[in-house]
Design an enzyme around this catalytic site. Sequence first.
Site, PDB file in Angstrom:
ATOM      1  N   HIS A  12      87.588  -2.227  14.072  1.00 16.55           N
ATOM      2  CA  HIS A  12      87.462  -2.257  12.609  1.00 16.55           C
ATOM      3  C   HIS A  12      88.821  -2.077  11.938  1.00 16.55           C
ATOM      4  CE1 HIS A  12      83.194  -2.656  11.708  1.00 16.55           C
ATOM      5  NE2 HIS A  12      82.974  -2.036  12.863  1.00 16.55           N
ATOM      6  N   LYS A  16      95.108  -4.282  13.826  1.00 18.04           N
ATOM      7  CA  LYS A  16      94.832  -4.519  15.239  1.00 18.04           C
ATOM      8  C   LYS A  16      94.085  -5.829  15.455  1.00 18.04           C
ATOM      9  CE  LYS A  16      93.446  -0.331  17.449  1.00 18.04           C
ATOM     10  NZ  LYS A  16      92.272   0.334  18.036  1.00 18.04           N
ATOM     11  N   ASP A  71      92.046   0.803  22.528  1.00 15.67           N
ATOM     12  CA  ASP A  71      92.262   2.157  22.018  1.00 15.67           C
ATOM     13  C   ASP A  71      93.740   2.428  22.202  1.00 15.67           C
ATOM     14  OD1 ASP A  71      90.831   4.424  20.760  1.00 15.67           O
ATOM     15  OD2 ASP A  71      91.882   5.525  22.322  1.00 15.67           O
ATOM     16  N   PHE A 159     101.379  -2.313  10.783  1.00 19.21           N
ATOM     17  CA  PHE A 159     100.352  -1.400  10.274  1.00 19.21           C
ATOM     18  C   PHE A 159     100.586  -0.010  10.868  1.00 19.21           C
ATOM     19  CE2 PHE A 159      97.604  -0.923  14.039  1.00 19.21           C
ATOM     20  CZ  PHE A 159      98.067  -1.954  14.831  1.00 19.21           C
TER      21      PHE A 159
HETATM   22  P1  ITT Z   1      89.191   0.809  16.063  1.00 14.48           P
HETATM   23  O1  ITT Z   1      88.761   2.052  16.794  1.00 14.48           O
HETATM   24  O2  ITT Z   1      88.117   0.216  15.231  1.00 14.48           O
HETATM   25  O3  ITT Z   1      89.848  -0.192  16.971  1.00 14.48           O
HETATM   26  P2  ITT Z   1      91.215   2.561  14.975  1.00 14.48           P
HETATM   27  O4  ITT Z   1      92.291   2.361  13.969  1.00 14.48           O
HETATM   28  O5  ITT Z   1      90.331   3.765  14.796  1.00 14.48           O
HETATM   29  O6  ITT Z   1      90.333   1.222  15.009  1.00 14.48           O
HETATM   30  P3  ITT Z   1      92.247   3.714  17.390  1.00 14.48           P
HETATM   31  O7  ITT Z   1      91.198   4.767  17.457  1.00 14.48           O
HETATM   32  O8  ITT Z   1      92.630   3.040  18.672  1.00 14.48           O
HETATM   33  O9  ITT Z   1      91.849   2.546  16.396  1.00 14.48           O
HETATM   34  O10 ITT Z   1      93.508   4.345  16.713  1.00 14.48           O
HETATM   35  C1  ITT Z   1      94.785   3.894  17.014  1.00 14.48           C
HETATM   36  C2  ITT Z   1      95.702   4.217  15.873  1.00 14.48           C
HETATM   37  O11 ITT Z   1      97.051   4.226  16.394  1.00 14.48           O
HETATM   38  C3  ITT Z   1      95.628   3.139  14.822  1.00 14.48           C
HETATM   39  O12 ITT Z   1      94.841   3.522  13.740  1.00 14.48           O
HETATM   40  C4  ITT Z   1      97.078   2.951  14.426  1.00 14.48           C
HETATM   41  O13 ITT Z   1      97.369   3.657  13.310  1.00 14.48           O
HETATM   42  C5  ITT Z   1      97.889   3.503  15.579  1.00 14.48           C
HETATM   43  N1  ITT Z   1      98.455   2.340  16.267  1.00 14.48           N
HETATM   44  C6  ITT Z   1      98.017   1.738  17.393  1.00 14.48           C
HETATM   45  N2  ITT Z   1      98.750   0.651  17.667  1.00 14.48           N
HETATM   46  C7  ITT Z   1      99.659   0.561  16.680  1.00 14.48           C
HETATM   47  C8  ITT Z   1     100.690  -0.345  16.391  1.00 14.48           C
HETATM   48  O14 ITT Z   1     100.913  -1.411  17.138  1.00 14.48           O
HETATM   49  N3  ITT Z   1     101.422  -0.131  15.314  1.00 14.48           N
HETATM   50  C9  ITT Z   1     101.204   0.933  14.526  1.00 14.48           C
HETATM   51  N4  ITT Z   1     100.248   1.831  14.703  1.00 14.48           N
HETATM   52  C10 ITT Z   1      99.473   1.649  15.777  1.00 14.48           C
END
Ligand code: ITT
Length: 199
Positions: A12, A16, A71, A159
């Site tokens: 969501h 990503k 994740d 992001f």
């Molecule tokens: P979903 O679970 O729906 O996929 P989420 O945002 O809650 O969405 P996560 O639990 O995996 O996803 O949280 C990972 C967080 O880490 C995400 O919200 C980003 O803020 C950060 N993150 C991961 N990859 C990143 C990237 O490439 N650049 C910047 N921040 C990143």
Amino acid sequence: MKKISKIIVGTHNEGKFKEICALLPKNIIKISPKNLNLPSPDETGNTFVENSKIKAEYFSKKGNLVTISDDSGLAIDLLSGAPGIYSSRWAGPTNDFNIAINKVYNELKKFNIDYNEKKKISAKFISCLSVCWPDGKIVSSIGIIEGKISKERKGNNGFGYDPIFIPSGYNKTFAELDSKEKFKIDHRSKAFSKISNLF
Ligand code: ITT
């Protein structure tokens, strides 16, 4: 194995979603959980792998379609790996990354860091991608990019924590790199390259 022609990109998180779609071959039909009216499952795991599997299994079962989920998070060495699997939760219920980034700097302040000393606040981004089929088969892959925390937030691309992460060998944050440059080196691309043969 039958090549995948249609897939749920099980996230969501819009940033990503875009990045995973860009990694997948153009000809694969990509469906978002939003289109299927599917909310996120609770992330009850203790590791990136566990949470990635929870999401992929949930969406593939509910949507009856192959799913790829991620994740991921930022792990800062000085903070014992925090925010880690709580990276998203640090942004609070409104998912505001100004809040999450402020929290990072507030936590780091406790260590009286002198950024001018060129002391490196080492950190890494970690991504676990999982692909799950409706019959329960599941494949997971981890990618890591090492780097450091920037003295201040910079850049408007990407992001999440992108404005404060400088990958090793660069002097720009992820948010200052364009998406093509980020994809060449980032954690998600690295995880994807190990499972790209599935597509
Ligand atoms: P979903 O679970 O729906 O996929 P989420 O945002 O809650 O969405 P996560 O639990 O995996 O996803 O949280 C990972 C967080 O880490 C995400 O919200 C980003 O803020 C950060 N993150 C991961 N990859 C990143 C990237 O490439 N650049 C910047 N921040 C990143």
